[in-house]
Design an enzyme around this catalytic site. Structure first.
Site, mmCIF file in Angstrom:
data_model
loop_
_atom_site.group_PDB
_atom_site.id
_atom_site.type_symbol
_atom_site.label_atom_id
_atom_site.label_comp_id
_atom_site.label_asym_id
_atom_site.label_seq_id
_atom_site.Cartn_x
_atom_site.Cartn_y
_atom_site.Cartn_z
ATOM 1 N N GLU A 1 2.250 -11.443 6.884
ATOM 2 C CA GLU A 1 3.489 -10.992 6.251
ATOM 3 C C GLU A 1 3.371 -10.961 4.716
ATOM 4 O OE1 GLU A 1 6.706 -13.239 8.112
ATOM 5 O OE2 GLU A 1 6.275 -12.290 10.039
ATOM 6 N N GLU B 1 2.843 -9.583 15.779
ATOM 7 C CA GLU B 1 3.630 -10.793 16.053
ATOM 8 C C GLU B 1 5.029 -10.328 16.411
ATOM 9 O OE1 GLU B 1 3.378 -14.010 13.012
ATOM 10 O OE2 GLU B 1 5.549 -14.158 13.279
#
Ligand SMILES: *[C@@H]1O[C@H](CO)[C@@H](O)[C@H](O)[C@H]1NC(C)=O
Ligand SMILES: *[C@@H]1O[C@H](CO)[C@@H](O)[C@H](O)[C@H]1NC(C)=O
Ligand SMILES: *[C@@H]1O[C@H](CO)[C@@H](O)[C@H](O)[C@H]1NC(C)=O
Ligand SMILES: *[C@@H]1O[C@H](CO)[C@@H](O)[C@H](O)[C@H]1NC(C)=O
Ligand SMILES: *[C@@H]1O[C@H](CO)[C@@H](O)[C@H](O)[C@H]1NC(C)=O
Length: 489
Positions: free
Chosen positions: A164, A284
Protein backbone atom coordinates in the site's frame (compact mmCIF):
# COMPACT_ATOMS: atom_id res chain seq x y z
CA UNK A 1 -61.53 -24.88 3.26
CA UNK A 2 -63.83 -22.72 1.22
CA UNK A 3 -63.78 -22.71 -2.53
CA UNK A 4 -62.80 -19.04 -2.56
CA UNK A 5 -59.73 -19.60 -0.42
CA UNK A 6 -58.69 -22.57 -2.57
CA UNK A 7 -59.20 -20.54 -5.69
CA UNK A 8 -57.14 -17.73 -4.20
CA UNK A 9 -54.35 -20.16 -3.25
CA UNK A 10 -54.38 -21.63 -6.73
CA UNK A 11 -54.22 -18.16 -8.27
CA UNK A 12 -51.30 -17.18 -6.01
CA UNK A 13 -49.44 -20.32 -7.04
CA UNK A 14 -50.03 -19.52 -10.68
CA UNK A 15 -48.71 -16.00 -10.21
CA UNK A 16 -45.58 -17.33 -8.47
CA UNK A 17 -45.08 -19.95 -11.17
CA UNK A 18 -45.52 -17.45 -13.97
CA UNK A 19 -43.31 -14.85 -12.36
CA UNK A 20 -40.52 -17.32 -11.52
CA UNK A 21 -37.84 -16.11 -13.81
CA UNK A 22 -35.63 -18.53 -15.65
CA UNK A 23 -31.95 -17.84 -15.33
CA UNK A 24 -30.05 -18.44 -18.53
CA UNK A 25 -26.54 -19.90 -18.35
CA UNK A 26 -24.42 -20.01 -21.49
CA UNK A 27 -23.39 -23.67 -21.78
CA UNK A 28 -21.75 -23.35 -25.21
CA UNK A 29 -18.83 -20.98 -24.53
CA UNK A 30 -16.84 -19.99 -21.49
CA UNK A 31 -15.84 -16.38 -20.95
CA UNK A 32 -12.47 -16.94 -19.25
CA UNK A 33 -10.46 -19.61 -17.55
CA UNK A 34 -9.25 -18.08 -14.30
CA UNK A 35 -7.35 -21.19 -13.21
CA UNK A 36 -7.44 -22.67 -9.75
CA UNK A 37 -5.82 -20.00 -7.58
CA UNK A 38 -8.43 -17.23 -7.69
CA UNK A 39 -9.30 -17.98 -4.07
CA UNK A 40 -5.96 -17.49 -2.35
CA UNK A 41 -4.91 -16.64 1.19
CA UNK A 42 -2.41 -14.54 3.07
CA UNK A 43 -0.72 -13.93 6.39
CA UNK A 44 0.87 -10.85 7.94
CA UNK A 45 4.70 -11.11 7.69
CA UNK A 46 5.28 -10.31 11.32
CA UNK A 47 3.10 -13.17 12.56
CA UNK A 48 4.83 -15.56 10.23
CA UNK A 49 8.22 -14.47 11.57
CA UNK A 50 7.14 -14.81 15.20
CA UNK A 51 7.81 -18.36 16.45
CA UNK A 52 5.38 -17.89 19.36
CA UNK A 53 2.43 -17.11 17.08
CA UNK A 54 1.55 -20.32 15.34
CA UNK A 55 3.05 -23.63 14.67
CA UNK A 56 3.53 -24.34 11.00
CA UNK A 57 4.10 -27.99 11.87
CA UNK A 58 0.60 -28.34 13.32
CA UNK A 59 -1.28 -31.18 11.60
CA UNK A 60 -4.56 -29.30 12.00
CA UNK A 61 -3.21 -26.18 10.30
CA UNK A 62 -1.77 -28.30 7.52
CA UNK A 63 -5.08 -30.08 6.90
CA UNK A 64 -7.00 -26.80 6.90
CA UNK A 65 -4.52 -25.28 4.44
CA UNK A 66 -4.79 -28.33 2.19
CA UNK A 67 -8.54 -27.76 2.13
CA UNK A 68 -7.91 -24.47 0.30
CA UNK A 69 -5.17 -25.66 -2.06
CA UNK A 70 -4.11 -25.00 -4.73
CA UNK A 71 -3.74 -21.37 -3.82
CA UNK A 72 -1.22 -18.63 -3.20
CA UNK A 73 0.00 -18.03 0.31
CA UNK A 74 1.02 -14.38 0.46
CA UNK A 75 3.38 -13.38 3.25
CA UNK A 76 3.03 -9.62 3.40
CA UNK A 77 0.97 -6.69 4.64
CA UNK A 78 2.01 -3.55 6.50
CA UNK A 79 4.63 -5.41 8.52
CA UNK A 80 6.53 -6.56 5.41
CA UNK A 81 8.30 -3.18 5.46
CA UNK A 82 9.81 -3.90 8.88
CA UNK A 83 11.11 -7.37 8.13
CA UNK A 84 14.83 -8.08 8.24
CA UNK A 85 16.04 -11.46 7.12
CA UNK A 86 18.96 -12.84 9.06
CA UNK A 87 20.43 -15.96 7.59
CA UNK A 88 23.02 -16.29 10.31
CA UNK A 89 20.16 -16.83 12.74
CA UNK A 90 19.48 -20.51 12.41
CA UNK A 91 17.26 -20.76 15.47
CA UNK A 92 14.02 -19.03 16.39
CA UNK A 93 14.15 -15.65 18.07
CA UNK A 94 11.48 -13.89 20.07
CA UNK A 95 10.32 -10.75 18.40
CA UNK A 96 9.22 -7.32 19.52
CA UNK A 97 5.44 -7.07 19.57
CA UNK A 98 5.25 -3.43 18.49
CA UNK A 99 3.62 -3.36 15.08
CA UNK A 100 5.83 -0.63 13.68
CA UNK A 101 9.30 -1.77 14.65
CA UNK A 102 11.81 -3.93 12.87
CA UNK A 103 11.84 -7.64 13.54
CA UNK A 104 13.86 -10.56 12.27
CA UNK A 105 12.85 -13.48 10.12
CA UNK A 106 15.19 -16.33 10.90
CA UNK A 107 16.36 -18.89 8.42
CA UNK A 108 14.61 -21.60 10.45
CA UNK A 109 11.26 -19.85 10.39
CA UNK A 110 11.69 -19.20 6.66
CA UNK A 111 12.25 -22.95 6.18
CA UNK A 112 9.17 -23.75 8.28
CA UNK A 113 6.91 -21.56 6.19
CA UNK A 114 8.31 -22.90 2.92
CA UNK A 115 7.88 -26.48 4.06
CA UNK A 116 4.34 -25.74 5.21
CA UNK A 117 3.49 -24.20 1.82
CA UNK A 118 5.02 -27.12 -0.09
CA UNK A 119 3.23 -29.74 2.02
CA UNK A 120 -0.14 -28.06 1.78
CA UNK A 121 0.01 -27.29 -1.96
CA UNK A 122 0.33 -23.52 -1.62
CA UNK A 123 2.63 -21.33 -3.71
CA UNK A 124 4.47 -18.64 -1.78
CA UNK A 125 4.12 -14.97 -2.68
CA UNK A 126 6.68 -13.13 -0.59
CA UNK A 127 6.51 -9.41 0.07
CA UNK A 128 9.93 -7.73 0.39
CA UNK A 129 10.83 -4.75 2.58
CA UNK A 130 10.99 -1.55 0.51
CA UNK A 131 11.73 0.68 3.53
CA UNK A 132 15.37 -0.37 3.40
CA UNK A 133 16.74 2.47 1.27
CA UNK A 134 19.90 4.18 0.13
CA UNK A 135 19.06 7.74 -0.78
CA UNK A 136 15.98 7.74 -2.98
CA UNK A 137 16.39 4.11 -4.06
CA UNK A 138 15.60 0.72 -2.58
CA UNK A 139 18.59 -0.96 -0.97
CA UNK A 140 18.19 -4.62 -1.91
CA UNK A 141 21.09 -5.88 0.25
CA UNK A 142 18.91 -7.64 2.85
CA UNK A 143 16.57 -9.01 0.18
CA UNK A 144 19.62 -10.38 -1.66
CA UNK A 145 20.26 -12.48 1.41
CA UNK A 146 16.80 -14.00 1.07
CA UNK A 147 17.42 -14.58 -2.65
CA UNK A 148 20.78 -16.21 -2.03
CA UNK A 149 19.29 -18.44 0.62
CA UNK A 150 16.14 -19.31 -1.37
CA UNK A 151 17.62 -19.61 -4.86
CA UNK A 152 18.38 -23.32 -4.85
CA UNK A 153 16.11 -24.43 -2.03
CA UNK A 154 12.85 -22.67 -3.01
CA UNK A 155 13.08 -21.58 -6.66
CA UNK A 156 9.32 -21.08 -7.10
CA UNK A 157 8.63 -18.16 -4.79
CA UNK A 158 6.91 -15.19 -6.42
CA UNK A 159 7.80 -11.68 -5.26
CA UNK A 160 6.21 -8.42 -4.22
CA UNK A 161 7.86 -5.25 -2.92
CA UNK A 162 6.19 -3.08 -0.27
CA UNK A 163 2.56 -2.74 0.71
CA UNK A 164 0.00 0.00 0.00
CA UNK A 165 2.67 2.54 -1.05
CA UNK A 166 0.02 5.19 -1.76
CA UNK A 167 -0.60 5.27 2.02
CA UNK A 168 3.04 5.45 3.14
CA UNK A 169 3.04 9.21 3.52
CA UNK A 170 -0.21 9.38 5.50
CA UNK A 171 0.06 6.33 7.67
CA UNK A 172 3.75 5.48 8.00
CA UNK A 173 5.48 8.81 7.60
CA UNK A 174 7.51 7.44 4.73
CA UNK A 175 7.75 9.09 1.35
CA UNK A 176 8.35 6.86 -1.65
CA UNK A 177 7.10 8.36 -4.88
CA UNK A 178 5.40 6.22 -7.50
CA UNK A 179 8.30 6.92 -9.87
CA UNK A 180 10.91 5.80 -7.34
CA UNK A 181 8.91 2.70 -6.54
CA UNK A 182 8.79 1.88 -10.26
CA UNK A 183 12.59 2.03 -10.39
CA UNK A 184 12.75 -0.21 -7.30
CA UNK A 185 10.60 -2.73 -9.15
CA UNK A 186 13.00 -2.57 -12.09
CA UNK A 187 15.81 -3.50 -9.69
CA UNK A 188 13.72 -6.40 -8.39
CA UNK A 189 12.79 -7.59 -11.90
CA UNK A 190 16.45 -7.62 -12.84
CA UNK A 191 17.35 -9.82 -9.85
CA UNK A 192 14.42 -12.09 -10.57
CA UNK A 193 15.58 -12.73 -14.12
CA UNK A 194 19.00 -13.81 -12.85
CA UNK A 195 18.06 -15.92 -9.83
CA UNK A 196 14.41 -16.89 -10.23
CA UNK A 197 13.66 -17.36 -13.92
CA UNK A 198 10.32 -19.03 -13.23
CA UNK A 199 9.13 -16.53 -10.62
CA UNK A 200 6.73 -13.63 -10.99
CA UNK A 201 7.11 -10.06 -9.83
CA UNK A 202 3.78 -8.41 -9.03
CA UNK A 203 2.79 -4.98 -7.69
CA UNK A 204 2.26 -2.19 -6.65
CA UNK A 205 -0.39 -3.33 -4.10
CA UNK A 206 -2.04 0.07 -3.87
CA UNK A 207 -5.29 0.54 -1.92
CA UNK A 208 -8.86 0.92 -3.24
CA UNK A 209 -8.53 3.56 -5.96
CA UNK A 210 -11.40 5.58 -4.47
CA UNK A 211 -9.82 5.88 -1.01
CA UNK A 212 -7.20 8.43 -1.91
CA UNK A 213 -6.87 8.54 -5.65
CA UNK A 214 -5.79 6.22 -8.39
CA UNK A 215 -2.97 8.50 -9.47
CA UNK A 216 -0.27 6.60 -7.56
CA UNK A 217 -0.96 3.41 -9.48
CA UNK A 218 -1.18 5.34 -12.75
CA UNK A 219 2.19 7.08 -12.23
CA UNK A 220 3.80 3.82 -11.17
CA UNK A 221 2.64 1.95 -14.27
CA UNK A 222 3.39 4.89 -16.53
CA UNK A 223 7.02 4.99 -15.34
CA UNK A 224 7.44 1.24 -15.81
CA UNK A 225 5.86 1.53 -19.25
CA UNK A 226 8.18 4.29 -20.39
CA UNK A 227 11.16 2.28 -19.11
CA UNK A 228 9.95 -0.78 -21.01
CA UNK A 229 9.64 -2.89 -17.87
CA UNK A 230 6.78 -5.30 -17.42
CA UNK A 231 5.45 -6.65 -14.20
CA UNK A 232 3.68 -9.98 -14.30
CA UNK A 233 0.50 -8.80 -12.61
CA UNK A 234 -0.85 -5.46 -11.49
CA UNK A 235 -2.02 -5.82 -7.89
CA UNK A 236 -4.34 -3.67 -5.81
CA UNK A 237 -6.21 -4.10 -2.54
CA UNK A 238 -9.95 -4.05 -2.02
CA UNK A 239 -12.07 -3.56 1.08
CA UNK A 240 -15.72 -2.51 1.02
CA UNK A 241 -15.73 -0.36 4.11
CA UNK A 242 -14.12 0.62 7.41
CA UNK A 243 -14.19 -2.14 10.04
CA UNK A 244 -14.56 0.36 12.88
CA UNK A 245 -17.85 1.78 11.56
CA UNK A 246 -19.29 -1.13 9.54
CA UNK A 247 -22.81 -2.24 10.48
CA UNK A 248 -24.50 -5.58 9.99
CA UNK A 249 -26.78 -4.23 7.26
CA UNK A 250 -23.73 -3.18 5.20
CA UNK A 251 -22.84 -6.82 4.64
CA UNK A 252 -25.99 -7.50 2.61
CA UNK A 253 -26.27 -4.08 0.99
CA UNK A 254 -26.16 -4.43 -2.82
CA UNK A 255 -25.05 -0.81 -3.18
CA UNK A 256 -21.97 -1.54 -1.12
CA UNK A 257 -21.33 -4.82 -2.97
CA UNK A 258 -21.42 -2.85 -6.23
CA UNK A 259 -18.51 -0.78 -4.95
CA UNK A 260 -16.19 -3.56 -6.14
CA UNK A 261 -17.41 -3.22 -9.72
CA UNK A 262 -16.80 0.54 -9.68
CA UNK A 263 -13.26 0.09 -8.38
CA UNK A 264 -12.52 -2.64 -10.94
CA UNK A 265 -13.56 -0.22 -13.70
CA UNK A 266 -11.18 2.47 -12.44
CA UNK A 267 -8.27 0.02 -12.32
CA UNK A 268 -9.13 -1.45 -15.71
CA UNK A 269 -9.01 1.99 -17.23
CA UNK A 270 -5.52 2.69 -15.84
CA UNK A 271 -4.16 -0.73 -16.76
CA UNK A 272 -5.46 -0.50 -20.33
CA UNK A 273 -3.60 2.78 -20.75
CA UNK A 274 -0.25 2.06 -19.07
CA UNK A 275 0.09 -1.72 -18.86
CA UNK A 276 -2.14 -3.08 -21.62
CA UNK A 277 -2.83 -6.81 -21.49
CA UNK A 278 -1.31 -7.19 -18.04
CA UNK A 279 -3.27 -9.48 -15.78
CA UNK A 280 -4.75 -7.88 -12.66
CA UNK A 281 -4.92 -9.44 -9.19
CA UNK A 282 -6.32 -8.46 -5.84
CA UNK A 283 -3.12 -8.65 -3.80
CA UNK A 284 -5.11 -8.35 -0.57
CA UNK A 285 -8.82 -8.25 0.10
CA UNK A 286 -11.50 -8.70 2.70
CA UNK A 287 -14.80 -7.25 3.90
CA UNK A 288 -13.69 -4.28 5.99
CA UNK A 289 -10.28 -2.70 6.54
CA UNK A 290 -8.60 -2.04 9.86
CA UNK A 291 -8.77 -5.70 10.85
CA UNK A 292 -12.41 -6.24 9.89
CA UNK A 293 -15.65 -5.47 11.76
CA UNK A 294 -15.63 -7.03 15.25
CA UNK A 295 -18.37 -9.62 15.64
CA UNK A 296 -19.41 -9.37 11.98
CA UNK A 297 -16.48 -10.08 9.65
CA UNK A 298 -16.00 -13.57 11.08
CA UNK A 299 -19.67 -14.56 11.04
CA UNK A 300 -22.07 -16.15 8.57
CA UNK A 301 -23.03 -12.79 7.06
CA UNK A 302 -19.48 -12.17 5.80
CA UNK A 303 -20.04 -14.84 3.16
CA UNK A 304 -22.16 -12.52 1.02
CA UNK A 305 -19.28 -10.14 0.38
CA UNK A 306 -16.79 -12.97 -0.10
CA UNK A 307 -18.83 -15.00 -2.60
CA UNK A 308 -20.04 -11.96 -4.49
CA UNK A 309 -16.43 -10.78 -4.75
CA UNK A 310 -15.19 -14.11 -6.10
CA UNK A 311 -18.07 -14.14 -8.60
CA UNK A 312 -17.44 -10.62 -9.88
CA UNK A 313 -13.66 -11.06 -10.06
CA UNK A 314 -13.96 -14.23 -12.16
CA UNK A 315 -16.22 -12.37 -14.59
CA UNK A 316 -13.38 -9.87 -15.00
CA UNK A 317 -10.74 -12.54 -15.55
CA UNK A 318 -8.95 -11.96 -12.23
CA UNK A 319 -6.81 -14.99 -11.54
CA UNK A 320 -5.79 -14.29 -7.96
CA UNK A 321 -7.51 -12.68 -4.95
CA UNK A 322 -5.62 -12.95 -1.67
CA UNK A 323 -8.13 -13.29 1.16
CA UNK A 324 -6.85 -11.37 4.13
CA UNK A 325 -6.19 -13.29 6.23
CA UNK A 326 -5.92 -16.97 7.07
CA UNK A 327 -5.43 -16.34 10.80
CA UNK A 328 -5.52 -13.24 13.09
CA UNK A 329 -8.01 -10.34 13.01
CA UNK A 330 -11.79 -10.17 12.76
CA UNK A 331 -11.85 -11.22 9.11
CA UNK A 332 -9.69 -14.31 9.56
CA UNK A 333 -10.77 -17.62 8.05
CA UNK A 334 -9.61 -19.44 11.20
CA UNK A 335 -10.04 -18.33 14.80
CA UNK A 336 -7.02 -18.17 17.16
CA UNK A 337 -7.53 -21.85 18.09
CA UNK A 338 -7.50 -22.76 14.38
CA UNK A 339 -11.23 -23.46 14.37
CA UNK A 340 -12.81 -22.55 11.03
CA UNK A 341 -15.02 -19.46 10.82
CA UNK A 342 -17.97 -19.52 8.37
CA UNK A 343 -15.92 -18.09 5.48
CA UNK A 344 -13.46 -20.96 5.81
CA UNK A 345 -16.23 -23.46 5.08
CA UNK A 346 -17.57 -21.36 2.23
CA UNK A 347 -14.03 -21.19 0.80
CA UNK A 348 -13.56 -24.92 1.27
CA UNK A 349 -16.77 -25.65 -0.66
CA UNK A 350 -15.78 -23.13 -3.33
CA UNK A 351 -12.41 -24.84 -3.76
CA UNK A 352 -14.05 -28.24 -3.96
CA UNK A 353 -16.78 -27.37 -6.44
CA UNK A 354 -15.86 -24.33 -8.52
CA UNK A 355 -13.60 -24.70 -11.57
CA UNK A 356 -11.68 -22.04 -13.47
CA UNK A 357 -13.99 -21.72 -16.47
CA UNK A 358 -16.40 -18.82 -16.11
CA UNK A 359 -19.80 -18.96 -17.80
CA UNK A 360 -21.99 -16.08 -18.85
CA UNK A 361 -25.30 -15.70 -16.99
CA UNK A 362 -28.20 -13.60 -18.20
CA UNK A 363 -31.75 -12.95 -17.06
CA UNK A 364 -30.71 -13.10 -13.42
CA UNK A 365 -33.83 -12.83 -11.35
CA UNK A 366 -35.84 -14.74 -8.81
CA UNK A 367 -39.34 -14.39 -7.52
CA UNK A 368 -39.22 -13.44 -3.89
CA UNK A 369 -41.58 -13.04 -1.02
CA UNK A 370 -39.57 -10.14 0.43
CA UNK A 371 -39.90 -6.44 -0.31
CA UNK A 372 -36.46 -6.08 -1.91
CA UNK A 373 -37.16 -7.61 -5.31
CA UNK A 374 -35.36 -4.87 -7.16
CA UNK A 375 -33.09 -7.08 -9.23
CA UNK A 376 -30.06 -6.25 -7.10
CA UNK A 377 -30.82 -8.46 -4.12
CA UNK A 378 -30.42 -11.70 -6.03
CA UNK A 379 -27.06 -12.51 -7.55
CA UNK A 380 -25.84 -15.45 -9.56
CA UNK A 381 -22.47 -16.52 -10.98
CA UNK A 382 -21.74 -19.67 -12.97
CA UNK A 383 -18.62 -21.77 -13.59
CA UNK A 384 -17.82 -25.22 -14.83
CA UNK A 385 -17.29 -27.59 -11.93
CA UNK A 386 -13.83 -28.34 -10.68
CA UNK A 387 -12.20 -31.65 -11.61
CA UNK A 388 -11.61 -32.34 -7.92
CA UNK A 389 -15.34 -32.07 -7.25
CA UNK A 390 -15.87 -35.58 -8.54
CA UNK A 391 -18.63 -34.40 -10.87
CA UNK A 392 -18.48 -35.36 -14.55
CA UNK A 393 -16.72 -33.02 -16.92
CA UNK A 394 -19.49 -30.97 -18.50
CA UNK A 395 -21.23 -30.18 -15.19
CA UNK A 396 -22.02 -26.60 -14.23
CA UNK A 397 -21.98 -24.96 -10.80
CA UNK A 398 -23.94 -21.85 -9.86
CA UNK A 399 -23.06 -19.58 -6.95
CA UNK A 400 -26.31 -17.94 -5.78
CA UNK A 401 -26.85 -15.18 -3.21
CA UNK A 402 -30.26 -14.20 -1.92
CA UNK A 403 -29.77 -10.80 -0.25
CA UNK A 404 -33.51 -10.32 -0.04
CA UNK A 405 -35.41 -10.33 3.23
CA UNK A 406 -37.76 -13.00 1.86
CA UNK A 407 -37.31 -16.39 0.25
CA UNK A 408 -36.24 -16.51 -3.41
CA UNK A 409 -37.25 -19.16 -5.93
CA UNK A 410 -35.50 -19.64 -9.22
CA UNK A 411 -34.75 -22.16 -11.92
CA UNK A 412 -32.23 -22.55 -14.72
CA UNK A 413 -33.50 -22.24 -18.28
CA UNK A 414 -32.41 -24.06 -21.40
CA UNK A 415 -30.06 -27.03 -21.55
CA UNK A 416 -28.62 -26.46 -18.05
CA UNK A 417 -32.18 -26.49 -16.73
CA UNK A 418 -32.66 -30.02 -18.05
CA UNK A 419 -30.41 -31.36 -15.27
CA UNK A 420 -31.31 -32.28 -11.71
CA UNK A 421 -29.62 -30.08 -9.13
CA UNK A 422 -27.18 -30.90 -6.33
CA UNK A 423 -27.83 -28.26 -3.73
CA UNK A 424 -25.27 -27.03 -1.17
CA UNK A 425 -27.33 -24.39 0.62
CA UNK A 426 -25.26 -22.67 3.28
CA UNK A 427 -27.17 -21.26 6.24
CA UNK A 428 -26.25 -20.17 9.73
CA UNK A 429 -26.41 -22.89 12.35
CA UNK A 430 -27.59 -22.65 15.94
CA UNK A 431 -28.30 -19.28 17.48
CA UNK A 432 -27.13 -15.95 16.19
CA UNK A 433 -28.76 -15.85 12.76
CA UNK A 434 -26.67 -13.79 10.39
CA UNK A 435 -24.15 -13.31 13.19
CA UNK A 436 -23.75 -17.01 13.89
CA UNK A 437 -20.22 -18.41 14.07
CA UNK A 438 -21.49 -21.76 12.80
CA UNK A 439 -22.80 -22.84 9.44
CA UNK A 440 -24.85 -25.69 8.11
CA UNK A 441 -24.99 -27.10 4.60
CA UNK A 442 -28.47 -28.39 3.74
CA UNK A 443 -29.28 -28.16 7.44
CA UNK A 444 -26.31 -30.21 8.68
CA UNK A 445 -23.75 -28.50 10.92
CA UNK A 446 -20.36 -28.37 9.20
CA UNK A 447 -17.33 -29.03 11.35
CA UNK A 448 -14.03 -30.89 11.32
CA UNK A 449 -14.44 -34.57 12.12
CA UNK A 450 -11.34 -34.34 14.30
CA UNK A 451 -8.21 -32.19 14.24
CA UNK A 452 -6.89 -34.06 11.23
CA UNK A 453 -9.97 -34.63 9.08
CA UNK A 454 -12.05 -32.26 7.03
CA UNK A 455 -15.65 -33.33 6.44
CA UNK A 456 -17.05 -34.51 3.13
CA UNK A 457 -19.97 -32.17 2.55
CA UNK A 458 -23.00 -33.88 1.03
CA UNK A 459 -25.36 -32.45 -1.52
CA UNK A 460 -29.14 -32.54 -1.46
CA UNK A 461 -30.41 -33.73 -4.82
CA UNK A 462 -33.33 -31.78 -6.25
CA UNK A 463 -35.17 -33.51 -9.13
CA UNK A 464 -35.09 -31.81 -12.53
CA UNK A 465 -37.73 -29.20 -13.09
CA UNK A 466 -38.17 -28.40 -9.39
CA UNK A 467 -37.95 -24.77 -8.34
CA UNK A 468 -34.96 -23.96 -6.17
CA UNK A 469 -35.96 -22.26 -2.96
CA UNK A 470 -33.50 -20.14 -0.98
CA UNK A 471 -34.54 -18.77 2.43
CA UNK A 472 -34.14 -15.04 3.13
CA UNK A 473 -30.53 -13.86 3.25
CA UNK A 474 -28.77 -17.11 2.41
CA UNK A 475 -26.20 -18.24 -0.13
CA UNK A 476 -25.12 -21.49 -1.66
CA UNK A 477 -23.74 -23.57 -4.52
CA UNK A 478 -25.92 -25.46 -7.02
CA UNK A 479 -24.38 -28.12 -9.25
CA UNK A 480 -26.08 -29.24 -12.48
CA UNK A 481 -24.52 -32.68 -12.91
CA UNK A 482 -26.57 -34.45 -15.61
CA UNK A 483 -25.44 -32.36 -18.57
CA UNK A 484 -22.53 -32.25 -20.96
CA UNK A 485 -22.10 -28.51 -21.39
CA UNK A 486 -19.82 -27.87 -24.36
CA UNK A 487 -18.33 -24.91 -22.52
CA UNK A 488 -17.05 -27.29 -19.85
CA UNK A 489 -15.64 -30.07 -22.02
C1 LIG B 1 22.10 -11.50 12.53
O1 LIG B 1 22.19 -12.24 13.72
C2 LIG B 1 23.50 -12.29 14.25
C3 LIG B 1 23.49 -13.24 15.42
O2 LIG B 1 22.56 -12.87 16.38
C4 LIG B 1 23.92 -10.87 14.63
O3 LIG B 1 25.25 -10.88 15.12
C5 LIG B 1 23.84 -9.97 13.38
O4 LIG B 1 24.10 -8.65 13.74
C6 LIG B 1 22.47 -10.06 12.77
N1 LIG B 1 22.47 -9.35 11.49
C7 LIG B 1 21.50 -8.50 11.15
C8 LIG B 1 21.61 -7.90 9.79
O5 LIG B 1 20.56 -8.22 11.89
C1 LIG C 1 14.79 -0.79 10.47
O1 LIG C 1 16.07 -1.13 10.07
C2 LIG C 1 16.59 -0.30 9.05
C3 LIG C 1 17.95 -0.86 8.61
O2 LIG C 1 18.76 -1.12 9.70
C4 LIG C 1 16.70 1.13 9.56
O3 LIG C 1 17.15 1.96 8.51
C5 LIG C 1 15.33 1.58 10.00
O4 LIG C 1 15.38 2.87 10.57
C6 LIG C 1 14.75 0.63 11.02
N1 LIG C 1 13.35 0.99 11.25
C7 LIG C 1 12.84 1.06 12.46
C8 LIG C 1 11.40 1.44 12.56
O5 LIG C 1 13.51 0.87 13.47
C1 LIG D 1 -3.22 -6.98 -26.33
O1 LIG D 1 -3.82 -8.21 -26.71
C2 LIG D 1 -4.56 -8.13 -27.91
C3 LIG D 1 -5.26 -9.45 -28.13
O2 LIG D 1 -4.44 -10.52 -27.79
C4 LIG D 1 -3.63 -7.76 -29.06
O3 LIG D 1 -4.37 -7.63 -30.24
C5 LIG D 1 -2.97 -6.42 -28.75
O4 LIG D 1 -2.02 -6.11 -29.72
C6 LIG D 1 -2.27 -6.47 -27.38
N1 LIG D 1 -1.77 -5.15 -27.05
C7 LIG D 1 -0.55 -4.93 -26.56
C8 LIG D 1 -0.19 -3.52 -26.31
O5 LIG D 1 0.23 -5.83 -26.34
C1 LIG E 1 -34.44 -13.17 -21.03
O1 LIG E 1 -35.43 -12.20 -20.68
C2 LIG E 1 -35.93 -11.51 -21.81
C3 LIG E 1 -36.84 -10.40 -21.32
O2 LIG E 1 -37.60 -10.81 -20.21
C4 LIG E 1 -36.65 -12.50 -22.73
O3 LIG E 1 -37.13 -11.84 -23.87
C5 LIG E 1 -35.65 -13.57 -23.15
O4 LIG E 1 -36.29 -14.56 -23.92
C6 LIG E 1 -35.00 -14.22 -21.95
N1 LIG E 1 -33.93 -15.08 -22.43
C7 LIG E 1 -33.79 -16.32 -22.02
C8 LIG E 1 -32.66 -17.09 -22.66
O5 LIG E 1 -34.50 -16.86 -21.20
C1 LIG F 1 -39.10 -4.05 3.96
O1 LIG F 1 -39.78 -4.48 5.13
C2 LIG F 1 -39.06 -4.20 6.32
C3 LIG F 1 -39.81 -4.83 7.51
O2 LIG F 1 -40.99 -5.41 7.14
C4 LIG F 1 -38.90 -2.70 6.48
O3 LIG F 1 -38.20 -2.40 7.65
C5 LIG F 1 -38.15 -2.17 5.27
O4 LIG F 1 -38.06 -0.75 5.34
C6 LIG F 1 -38.83 -2.56 3.99
N1 LIG F 1 -37.97 -2.20 2.86
C7 LIG F 1 -38.42 -1.67 1.75
C8 LIG F 1 -37.40 -1.41 0.69
O5 LIG F 1 -39.59 -1.40 1.57
Amino acid sequence: MSRTIRLLQWLTMCIIAVSTELIYIDDEHYMYDVGDRLLSIGLESQYVADPTRFDFRSTKLLQLAKGLAPAYLRIGGTSCDFLLFNESLSKDVTLPTLPRSNYTLSEKRFDDINNFAAQSGLRLLFDLNVFLRKGPAWDPTNSQEIFTYAKNKYPNIDWQLGNEPDLYRVSLNMDISAEHLAHDFETLSHTRSKSFPSSLVVGPDTTNPSFLSSSYMASFLKTLHSDNTRIDAVTWHHYYTNGKTAKLADFTDPELLDNLQREIDVVEDIVSRYAPNTTVWLGETSSAYGGGAPGISDRYVAGFMWLDKLGILARHNYKVAIRWSLIVSNYALLDPDLNPNPDYWTSYLYKTLVGGRVLGVTNISASTSGNESDGKHFRVYAHCTNKRSGYNTGSVVVIALNLNNGAATWKAAGYVGSSSVDQYLITSYGSGGLLSKNVAVNGHHVQMLNDETLPIIKALNIPRGTLINMPAKTYGFYVFPDIQANACK
